[in-house]
Design an enzyme around this catalytic site. Structure first.
Site, PDB file in Angstrom:
ATOM      1  N   ASP A 110     -64.185  63.052  97.874  1.00 38.14           N
ATOM      2  CA  ASP A 110     -64.794  61.857  97.290  1.00 38.14           C
ATOM      3  C   ASP A 110     -65.437  60.994  98.376  1.00 38.14           C
ATOM      4  O   ASP A 110     -64.913  60.901  99.496  1.00 38.14           O
ATOM      5  CB  ASP A 110     -63.717  61.053  96.556  1.00 38.14           C
ATOM      6  CG  ASP A 110     -64.310  60.005  95.636  1.00 38.14           C
ATOM      7  OD1 ASP A 110     -65.503  60.098  95.299  1.00 38.14           O
ATOM      8  OD2 ASP A 110     -63.558  59.078  95.256  1.00 38.14           O
ATOM      9  N   ASN A 167     -69.290  65.210  85.980  1.00 40.78           N
ATOM     10  CA  ASN A 167     -70.455  65.055  86.861  1.00 40.78           C
ATOM     11  C   ASN A 167     -71.763  65.474  86.201  1.00 40.78           C
ATOM     12  O   ASN A 167     -72.848  65.113  86.678  1.00 40.78           O
ATOM     13  CB  ASN A 167     -70.266  65.850  88.151  1.00 40.78           C
ATOM     14  CG  ASN A 167     -69.285  65.222  89.114  1.00 40.78           C
ATOM     15  OD1 ASN A 167     -68.748  65.892  89.993  1.00 40.78           O
ATOM     16  ND2 ASN A 167     -69.023  63.932  88.970  1.00 40.78           N
ATOM     17  N   TRP A 183     -71.009  57.053 101.240  1.00 40.45           N
ATOM     18  CA  TRP A 183     -71.395  57.312 102.636  1.00 40.45           C
ATOM     19  C   TRP A 183     -72.904  57.165 102.792  1.00 40.45           C
ATOM     20  O   TRP A 183     -73.386  56.552 103.742  1.00 40.45           O
ATOM     21  CB  TRP A 183     -70.947  58.723 103.019  1.00 40.45           C
ATOM     22  CG  TRP A 183     -71.200  59.114 104.435  1.00 40.45           C
ATOM     23  CD1 TRP A 183     -70.334  58.995 105.488  1.00 40.45           C
ATOM     24  CD2 TRP A 183     -72.397  59.735 104.961  1.00 40.45           C
ATOM     25  NE1 TRP A 183     -70.912  59.485 106.641  1.00 40.45           N
ATOM     26  CE2 TRP A 183     -72.168  59.946 106.346  1.00 40.45           C
ATOM     27  CE3 TRP A 183     -73.601  60.120 104.403  1.00 40.45           C
ATOM     28  CZ2 TRP A 183     -73.130  60.530 107.167  1.00 40.45           C
ATOM     29  CZ3 TRP A 183     -74.562  60.695 105.222  1.00 40.45           C
ATOM     30  CH2 TRP A 183     -74.324  60.883 106.586  1.00 40.45           C
ATOM     31  N   GLY A 189     -71.479  59.735  97.956  1.00 34.66           N
ATOM     32  CA  GLY A 189     -72.473  58.751  97.554  1.00 34.66           C
ATOM     33  C   GLY A 189     -72.342  57.451  98.317  1.00 34.66           C
ATOM     34  O   GLY A 189     -73.345  56.862  98.764  1.00 34.66           O
ATOM     35  N   HIS A 244     -74.233  64.199 100.035  1.00 32.65           N
ATOM     36  CA  HIS A 244     -73.693  65.500  99.633  1.00 32.65           C
ATOM     37  C   HIS A 244     -73.938  66.545 100.727  1.00 32.65           C
ATOM     38  O   HIS A 244     -73.086  67.401 100.983  1.00 32.65           O
ATOM     39  CB  HIS A 244     -74.336  65.949  98.322  1.00 32.65           C
ATOM     40  CG  HIS A 244     -74.026  65.051  97.159  1.00 32.65           C
ATOM     41  ND1 HIS A 244     -72.738  64.691  96.822  1.00 32.65           N
ATOM     42  CD2 HIS A 244     -74.846  64.430  96.260  1.00 32.65           C
ATOM     43  CE1 HIS A 244     -72.761  63.902  95.766  1.00 32.65           C
ATOM     44  NE2 HIS A 244     -74.031  63.727  95.409  1.00 32.65           N
ATOM     45  N   VAL A 270     -56.066  61.105  90.365  1.00 33.35           N
ATOM     46  CA  VAL A 270     -56.295  62.547  90.469  1.00 33.35           C
ATOM     47  C   VAL A 270     -57.531  63.005  89.713  1.00 33.35           C
ATOM     48  O   VAL A 270     -57.947  64.160  89.845  1.00 33.35           O
ATOM     49  CB  VAL A 270     -55.058  63.349  90.005  1.00 33.35           C
ATOM     50  CG1 VAL A 270     -53.874  63.043  90.902  1.00 33.35           C
ATOM     51  CG2 VAL A 270     -54.729  63.072  88.550  1.00 33.35           C
ATOM     52  N   ARG A 272     -56.907  63.302  98.715  1.00 33.06           N
ATOM     53  CA  ARG A 272     -58.092  62.643  98.146  1.00 33.06           C
ATOM     54  C   ARG A 272     -58.651  61.673  99.170  1.00 33.06           C
ATOM     55  O   ARG A 272     -57.926  60.852  99.739  1.00 33.06           O
ATOM     56  CB  ARG A 272     -57.774  61.890  96.866  1.00 33.06           C
ATOM     57  CG  ARG A 272     -59.052  61.208  96.342  1.00 33.06           C
ATOM     58  CD  ARG A 272     -58.964  60.689  94.946  1.00 33.06           C
ATOM     59  NE  ARG A 272     -60.295  60.251  94.513  1.00 33.06           N
ATOM     60  CZ  ARG A 272     -60.718  60.233  93.274  1.00 33.06           C
ATOM     61  NH1 ARG A 272     -59.930  60.664  92.314  1.00 33.06           N
ATOM     62  NH2 ARG A 272     -61.928  59.803  92.977  1.00 33.06           N
ATOM     63  N   ARG A 291     -74.352  62.735  85.548  1.00 30.18           N
ATOM     64  CA  ARG A 291     -75.110  62.099  86.625  1.00 30.18           C
ATOM     65  C   ARG A 291     -76.607  62.354  86.448  1.00 30.18           C
ATOM     66  O   ARG A 291     -77.002  63.257  85.699  1.00 30.18           O
ATOM     67  CB  ARG A 291     -74.638  62.632  87.983  1.00 30.18           C
ATOM     68  CG  ARG A 291     -73.230  62.182  88.339  1.00 30.18           C
ATOM     69  CD  ARG A 291     -72.862  62.570  89.749  1.00 30.18           C
ATOM     70  NE  ARG A 291     -71.553  62.052  90.115  1.00 30.18           N
ATOM     71  CZ  ARG A 291     -71.025  62.142  91.328  1.00 30.18           C
ATOM     72  NH1 ARG A 291     -71.708  62.749  92.300  1.00 30.18           N
ATOM     73  NH2 ARG A 291     -69.838  61.636  91.577  1.00 30.18           N
TER      74      ARG A 291
END
Length: 261
Positions: A32, A80, A37, A35, A49, A207, A200, A83
């Site tokens: 995770d 996802n 970052w 985005g 990504h 989770v 995570r 998106r």
């Protein structure tokens, strides 16, 4: 039938594993923060990504060096698909690129590639690429790298329950035959042992519909590090944290001279 994995590397004597006295057999990771970052750096999300793919390479390499036989990465969830199309298409293209670039490395290091999830929802080109990688690495026996793609823990459980019900309907089994062990045989992950450790990244503490059946007794490790920044040292810290846990699986763990706690 579960596959036998010989995790010990022929080069293991060259790697200092003295710090890893009690390694997990199976590590699962919710990757995770890609985005966020990218946003922090004023970059398109797809660049996050792409940077995250480098972290995948780091973690796979470290897992192989440290003789961890099973690594499962949450790469693309069922949710996802909602998106933006541009981002989804970029993720699918990045997945194909990753397989093309890493297939020879997987073969050289005897890493078997597998996928869990609703692969029928994936683009045909991705579907074919996955089948190719699974077929070419099927004889590899040092490590299993599993990507959870188009994956939902709830959907996996519903799918397994439906498959069991069909077998009852056909007269192959009866309702009384159902047990936790038999039910596990209907899951996509039936060839994998339950994760010992779930990591995570990004600071979120949940989770997110990942391996819901399988993580009943899994140790959880949460870190604020965003996935593209997740280093070998971050991974090492997670494994060292795991080694300090006492896993009782519902038992007291008490010795004859100790009281149950």
């Amino acid at each position: 039938m579960k596959h036998t994995i010989n995790a010990e590397s022929p080069d293991s004597e060259k790697v200092d594993l003295s710090w890893l006295s009690n390694p997990p057999r199976h590590v699962a990771v919710i990757m995770d923060g890609n985005g966020r970052w990218a946003t922090k750096r004023h970059l398109p999300r797809v660049m996050g990504h792409r940077a995250g793919a480098e972290s995948v390479r780091r973690v796979v390499t470290a897992s192989r060096q440290w003789n961890i036989p099973y690594l499962t990465l949450y790469a693309f969830s069922w949710e996802n698909w909602t998106r933006p199309r541009l981002e989804v298409n970029a993720l699918m293209a990045l997945l194909e690129e990753f397989i093309d670039q890493e297939i020879q490395t997987m073969l050289n290091n005897s890493i078997r590639f597998s996928v869990v999830g609703a692969r029928e929802r994936l683009p045909e080109s991705v579907f074919k690429k996955i089948r190719m990688a699974e077929d070419r690495t099927s004889a590899c026996d040092r490590m299993v790298l599993t990507l959870a793609l188009s994956y939902s823990g709830r959907e996996e459980i519903v799918k397994a329950a439906t498959a069991f019900a069909r077998d009852v309907q056909k007269g192959i089994l009866s309702p009384e035959d159902l047990s936790a062990e038999r039910f596990s045989d209907y899951l996509d992950s039936r060839d994998l042992p339950p994760p010992d450790l779930l990591i995570r990244t990004s600071g979120e503490v949940r989770v997110s519909n990942f391996l819901l059946w399988q993580i009943a007794y899994t140790e959880l490790h949460f870190t604020r590090t965003l996935w593209p920044d997740f280093s070998e040292e971050d991974y090492r810290r997670a494994l060292m944290d795991y080694q300090e846990r006492v896993r009782r699986f519902g038992r007291t763990g008490a010795t004859p001279d100790e009281g149950a706690i």
